[in-house]
Design an enzyme around this catalytic site. Structure first.
Site, mmCIF file in Angstrom:
data_model
loop_
_atom_site.group_PDB
_atom_site.id
_atom_site.type_symbol
_atom_site.label_atom_id
_atom_site.label_comp_id
_atom_site.label_asym_id
_atom_site.label_seq_id
_atom_site.Cartn_x
_atom_site.Cartn_y
_atom_site.Cartn_z
ATOM 1 C CG HIS A 81 -8.748 -2.882 -2.442
ATOM 2 N ND1 HIS A 81 -9.465 -2.361 -3.047
ATOM 3 C CD2 HIS A 81 -8.246 -2.258 -1.132
ATOM 4 C CE1 HIS A 81 -10.160 -1.044 -2.282
ATOM 5 N NE2 HIS A 81 -9.256 -1.123 -1.068
ATOM 6 C CD GLN A 132 -14.631 -0.626 -2.764
ATOM 7 O OE1 GLN A 132 -15.940 -0.764 -2.420
ATOM 8 N NE2 GLN A 132 -13.901 -1.279 -3.527
ATOM 9 C CG ASN A 186 -12.412 -0.508 3.908
ATOM 10 O OD1 ASN A 186 -12.637 -0.998 5.072
ATOM 11 N ND2 ASN A 186 -11.239 0.263 3.541
ATOM 12 C CG HIS A 208 -6.659 -2.723 2.968
ATOM 13 N ND1 HIS A 208 -5.959 -1.815 2.893
ATOM 14 C CD2 HIS A 208 -8.008 -2.596 2.459
ATOM 15 C CE1 HIS A 208 -6.678 -0.760 2.270
ATOM 16 N NE2 HIS A 208 -7.808 -1.198 1.974
ATOM 17 C CG ASP A 262 -2.052 0.914 1.199
ATOM 18 O OD1 ASP A 262 -3.225 0.627 1.124
ATOM 19 O OD2 ASP A 262 -1.788 2.238 0.813
ATOM 20 C CB ILE A 263 0.761 4.118 -2.183
ATOM 21 C CG1 ILE A 263 1.957 5.000 -2.645
ATOM 22 C CG2 ILE A 263 -0.423 5.139 -1.634
ATOM 23 C CD1 ILE A 263 1.620 5.542 -4.213
HETATM 24 P P1 5GP Z 1 -9.760 1.484 0.385
HETATM 25 O O1 5GP Z 1 -10.331 2.559 1.203
HETATM 26 O O2 5GP Z 1 -10.555 1.587 -1.131
HETATM 27 O O3 5GP Z 1 -10.134 0.272 1.047
HETATM 28 O O4 5GP Z 1 -8.280 1.430 0.421
HETATM 29 C C1 5GP Z 1 -7.539 1.883 -0.646
HETATM 30 C C2 5GP Z 1 -6.102 1.709 -0.604
HETATM 31 O O5 5GP Z 1 -5.451 1.868 -1.590
HETATM 32 C C3 5GP Z 1 -5.547 2.838 0.434
HETATM 33 O O6 5GP Z 1 -4.958 2.163 1.648
HETATM 34 C C4 5GP Z 1 -4.280 3.581 -0.527
HETATM 35 O O7 5GP Z 1 -3.225 3.935 0.398
HETATM 36 C C5 5GP Z 1 -4.014 2.515 -1.386
HETATM 37 N N1 5GP Z 1 -3.668 2.971 -2.845
HETATM 38 C C6 5GP Z 1 -4.330 4.248 -3.374
HETATM 39 N N2 5GP Z 1 -3.716 4.280 -4.584
HETATM 40 C C7 5GP Z 1 -2.789 3.782 -4.529
HETATM 41 C C8 5GP Z 1 -1.699 3.400 -5.528
HETATM 42 O O8 5GP Z 1 -1.653 4.171 -6.395
HETATM 43 N N3 5GP Z 1 -0.639 2.545 -5.175
HETATM 44 C C9 5GP Z 1 -0.591 1.851 -4.182
HETATM 45 N N4 5GP Z 1 0.329 1.166 -4.130
HETATM 46 N N5 5GP Z 1 -1.818 2.049 -3.104
HETATM 47 C C10 5GP Z 1 -2.723 2.948 -3.332
#
Ligand code: 5GP
Ligand code: ZN
Length: 115
Positions: A102, A96, A89, A104, A33-34
């Site tokens: 995805h 989400q 999420n 985590h 994760d970034i």
């Molecule tokens: P969500 O809230 O959709 O479950 O989480 C999305 C996750 O994707 C977040 O933790 C965010 O840091 C990660 N993320 C978003 N854009 C990128 C990206 O371009 N590269 C990577 N490696 N992670 C990302």
């Protein structure tokens, strides 16, 4: 749909956006994760575009099982020895942010920045 041209994770799967990959096979990609919450924070994503858990059906059982089983192996490979968390999420109330399914997987010694 196999890929959504506006989807950031489809772009990562296609190699159009770089990511720190930890695993790739025919069905899934896993990468760091970034903005990690924990010392080890990876995302496991299906290669085919599925927007969220809402869009999952019986045909995805093997894929979801693969993601779950793989998560333990990857945490072990990444040196996580003391347990880890899974978070998925779903939708806006589920907070989400990226509309490509995805998982985590977070681990490593506490404290974590979130979660
Ligand atoms: P969500 O809230 O959709 O479950 O989480 C999305 C996750 O994707 C977040 O933790 C965010 O840091 C990660 N993320 C978003 N854009 C990128 C990206 O371009 N590269 C990577 N490696 N992670 C990302
Ligand atoms: Zn996508």
């Amino acid at each position: 749909m196999s890929a959504d041209p506006n989807c950031i994770f489809c772009k990562i799967v296609a190699g159009q956006i770089p990511a720190k990959k930890v695993h790739e096979d025919e069905q899934v990609l896993a990468f760091h994760d970034i903005q990690p919450w924990a010392p080890v924070h990876i995302l496991i994503v299906p290669k085919r575009h599925i927007a969220s858990m809402v869009d999952v059906g019986a045909e995805h059982q093997a894929l979801l099982g693969h993601m779950m089983v793989l998560s333990g192996k990857l945490m072990k490979d990444l040196g996580v020895r003391n347990g880890y968390r899974h978070v998925v999420n779903t939708g806006s109330d589920g907070r989400q942010e990226v509309p490509h399914l995805h998982m985590h997987v977070m681990g490593g010694p506490r404290p974590w920045s979130k979660g």
